[in-house]
Design a protein around this motif. Structure first.
Motif, mmCIF file in Angstrom:
data_model
loop_
_atom_site.group_PDB
_atom_site.id
_atom_site.type_symbol
_atom_site.label_atom_id
_atom_site.label_comp_id
_atom_site.label_asym_id
_atom_site.label_seq_id
_atom_site.Cartn_x
_atom_site.Cartn_y
_atom_site.Cartn_z
ATOM 1 N N ALA A 156 34.503 -9.225 71.637
ATOM 2 C CA ALA A 156 34.817 -7.996 70.906
ATOM 3 C C ALA A 156 35.594 -7.038 71.817
ATOM 4 C CB ALA A 156 33.533 -7.323 70.424
ATOM 5 N N ASP A 157 36.507 -6.283 71.220
ATOM 6 C CA ASP A 157 37.275 -5.276 71.961
ATOM 7 C C ASP A 157 36.526 -3.959 72.047
ATOM 8 O OD1 ASP A 157 39.799 -6.777 72.339
ATOM 9 O OD2 ASP A 157 39.853 -6.712 70.157
ATOM 10 N N GLY A 158 35.641 -3.723 71.083
ATOM 11 C CA GLY A 158 34.873 -2.484 71.047
ATOM 12 C C GLY A 158 33.552 -2.724 70.346
ATOM 13 N N TYR A 159 32.644 -1.758 70.485
ATOM 14 C CA TYR A 159 31.284 -1.909 69.952
ATOM 15 C C TYR A 159 30.808 -0.529 69.507
ATOM 16 C CZ TYR A 159 26.456 -3.803 69.959
ATOM 17 O OH TYR A 159 25.208 -4.250 69.622
ATOM 18 N N LEU A 160 30.437 -0.409 68.247
ATOM 19 C CA LEU A 160 29.911 0.850 67.719
ATOM 20 C C LEU A 160 28.509 0.624 67.172
ATOM 21 C CD1 LEU A 160 32.937 2.341 65.733
ATOM 22 C CD2 LEU A 160 32.099 3.031 67.977
ATOM 23 N N ALA A 161 27.666 1.643 67.338
ATOM 24 C CA ALA A 161 26.291 1.568 66.841
ATOM 25 C C ALA A 161 26.220 2.089 65.410
ATOM 26 C CB ALA A 161 25.373 2.390 67.735
ATOM 27 N N LYS A 162 25.362 1.454 64.615
ATOM 28 C CA LYS A 162 25.059 1.944 63.274
ATOM 29 C C LYS A 162 23.983 3.005 63.397
ATOM 30 C CE LYS A 162 26.044 -2.293 60.692
ATOM 31 N NZ LYS A 162 25.465 -3.315 59.813
ATOM 32 N N PRO A 163 23.924 3.999 62.545
ATOM 33 C CA PRO A 163 24.776 4.189 61.376
ATOM 34 C C PRO A 163 26.194 4.583 61.787
ATOM 35 C CG PRO A 163 23.302 6.063 61.613
ATOM 36 C CD PRO A 163 22.923 5.062 62.670
ATOM 37 N N LEU A 164 27.142 4.152 60.983
ATOM 38 C CA LEU A 164 28.556 4.346 61.295
ATOM 39 C C LEU A 164 29.098 5.640 60.721
ATOM 40 C CD1 LEU A 164 29.626 0.718 60.410
ATOM 41 C CD2 LEU A 164 29.381 1.665 62.706
ATOM 42 N N ALA A 165 29.987 6.248 61.466
ATOM 43 C CA ALA A 165 30.773 7.381 60.977
ATOM 44 C C ALA A 165 32.134 6.789 60.605
ATOM 45 C CB ALA A 165 30.912 8.441 62.059
ATOM 46 N N PRO A 166 32.433 6.667 59.311
ATOM 47 C CA PRO A 166 33.649 5.958 58.897
ATOM 48 C C PRO A 166 34.940 6.445 59.552
ATOM 49 C CG PRO A 166 32.246 6.323 57.004
ATOM 50 C CD PRO A 166 31.637 7.090 58.152
ATOM 51 N N LYS A 167 35.120 7.751 59.690
ATOM 52 C CA LYS A 167 36.365 8.243 60.309
ATOM 53 C C LYS A 167 36.455 7.822 61.773
ATOM 54 C CE LYS A 167 37.314 12.089 57.276
ATOM 55 N NZ LYS A 167 37.571 13.508 57.133
ATOM 56 N N ALA A 168 35.334 7.883 62.477
ATOM 57 C CA ALA A 168 35.325 7.453 63.878
ATOM 58 C C ALA A 168 35.610 5.960 63.985
ATOM 59 C CB ALA A 168 33.989 7.794 64.528
ATOM 60 N N LEU A 169 35.068 5.188 63.064
ATOM 61 C CA LEU A 169 35.300 3.747 63.064
ATOM 62 C C LEU A 169 36.780 3.447 62.844
ATOM 63 C CD1 LEU A 169 33.293 0.885 61.791
ATOM 64 C CD2 LEU A 169 35.524 1.195 60.762
ATOM 65 N N VAL A 170 37.406 4.109 61.888
ATOM 66 C CA VAL A 170 38.827 3.873 61.613
ATOM 67 C C VAL A 170 39.667 4.264 62.831
ATOM 68 C CG1 VAL A 170 40.796 4.595 60.199
ATOM 69 C CG2 VAL A 170 38.621 4.045 59.102
ATOM 70 N N THR A 171 39.324 5.382 63.463
ATOM 71 C CA THR A 171 40.047 5.826 64.660
ATOM 72 C C THR A 171 39.916 4.792 65.782
ATOM 73 O OG1 THR A 171 39.732 8.141 64.076
ATOM 74 C CG2 THR A 171 40.229 7.663 66.388
ATOM 75 N N GLU A 172 38.702 4.308 66.003
ATOM 76 C CA GLU A 172 38.468 3.302 67.045
ATOM 77 C C GLU A 172 39.224 2.017 66.730
ATOM 78 O OE1 GLU A 172 36.744 1.459 70.484
ATOM 79 O OE2 GLU A 172 37.034 3.539 69.889
ATOM 80 N N LEU A 173 39.188 1.577 65.486
ATOM 81 C CA LEU A 173 39.895 0.358 65.105
ATOM 82 C C LEU A 173 41.401 0.513 65.307
ATOM 83 C CD1 LEU A 173 39.620 -2.507 63.989
ATOM 84 C CD2 LEU A 173 39.886 -1.529 61.704
ATOM 85 N N ARG A 174 41.953 1.645 64.925
ATOM 86 C CA ARG A 174 43.393 1.887 65.128
ATOM 87 C C ARG A 174 43.754 1.783 66.602
ATOM 88 N NH1 ARG A 174 44.302 6.567 61.191
ATOM 89 N NH2 ARG A 174 45.284 5.429 59.513
ATOM 90 N N GLU A 175 42.919 2.362 67.442
ATOM 91 C CA GLU A 175 43.164 2.318 68.886
ATOM 92 C C GLU A 175 43.124 0.880 69.402
ATOM 93 O OE1 GLU A 175 43.987 3.265 72.728
ATOM 94 O OE2 GLU A 175 44.166 4.582 70.986
ATOM 95 N N LEU A 176 42.154 0.109 68.946
ATOM 96 C CA LEU A 176 42.049 -1.280 69.384
ATOM 97 C C LEU A 176 43.257 -2.096 68.922
ATOM 98 C CD1 LEU A 176 38.257 -1.930 68.680
ATOM 99 C CD2 LEU A 176 39.345 -1.386 70.871
ATOM 100 N N ILE A 177 43.701 -1.862 67.698
ATOM 101 C CA ILE A 177 44.888 -2.561 67.179
ATOM 102 C C ILE A 177 46.116 -2.193 67.999
ATOM 103 C CG2 ILE A 177 46.477 -2.734 65.219
ATOM 104 C CD1 ILE A 177 43.946 -2.534 63.399
ATOM 105 N N SER A 178 46.261 -0.909 68.312
ATOM 106 C CA SER A 178 47.448 -0.494 69.066
ATOM 107 C C SER A 178 47.437 -1.051 70.493
ATOM 108 C CB SER A 178 47.600 1.028 69.077
ATOM 109 O OG SER A 178 46.600 1.629 69.865
ATOM 110 N N ARG A 179 46.264 -1.256 71.067
ATOM 111 C CA ARG A 179 46.188 -1.873 72.397
ATOM 112 C C ARG A 179 46.575 -3.348 72.341
ATOM 113 N NH1 ARG A 179 40.398 -0.509 74.328
ATOM 114 N NH2 ARG A 179 40.371 1.583 73.481
ATOM 115 N N ARG A 180 46.130 -4.034 71.314
ATOM 116 C CA ARG A 180 46.422 -5.475 71.188
ATOM 117 C C ARG A 180 47.844 -5.715 70.670
ATOM 118 N NH1 ARG A 180 43.415 -9.802 72.491
ATOM 119 N NH2 ARG A 180 41.322 -9.203 73.024
#
Length: 128
Positions: A100-124
């Motif tokens: 995994a490129d990143g790891y988030l704990a539940k419960p999830l904050a959807p906006k934070a999750l989308v931000t983190e995913l965007r960052e991971l995509i832009s790195r890859r």
């Protein structure tokens, strides 16, 4: 890679629905899988640019799914964000070691999750 397509692998339908709505509002297309085996089949056909996977799922857990994805040359470059109710340091380390490129704990904050995913995509995939 199928640009803007994200696979959500989670056995909780409510989580899949919440994340799908959040991702689609951010301009992504989302596909859901209720277990690891279903997710593995979707990955090989759809080739998404990113995946969000729960750790604990039936049939194949998230760590096994990460290892499978990283071992497949057609999808190994996709961004992978692991989510789990377990957020101890050793759980996070195990998730990252599995690929995994990143790891988030539940419960999830959807906006934070989308931000983190965007960052991971832009790195890859710089420029996306």
């Amino acid at each position: 890679m199928n640009e803007n397509l994200i696979l959500i692998a989670d056995d909780d339908a409510d989580v899949r629905d919440l994340l799908s709505v959040s991702l689609e509002a951010a301009g992504y297309r989302a596909l859901g899988a209720k277990d690891g085996h279903t997710a593995a089949r979707i990955l090989t056909v759809a080739k998404p640019i990113g995946m969000i996977t729960d750790v604990r799922m039936p049939a194949m857990n998230g760590m096994e799914l990460c290892q499978l994805a990283r071992g497949n040359p057609e999808i190994r470059e996709m961004a992978i964000l692991m989510v789990s109710g377990n957020a101890h340091a050793y759980d996070v380390d195990a998730g990252l070691i599995s690929g995994a490129d990143g790891y988030l704990a539940k419960p999830l904050a959807p906006k934070a999750l989308v931000t983190e995913l965007r960052e991971l995509i832009s790195r890859r995939h710089p420029g996306r």
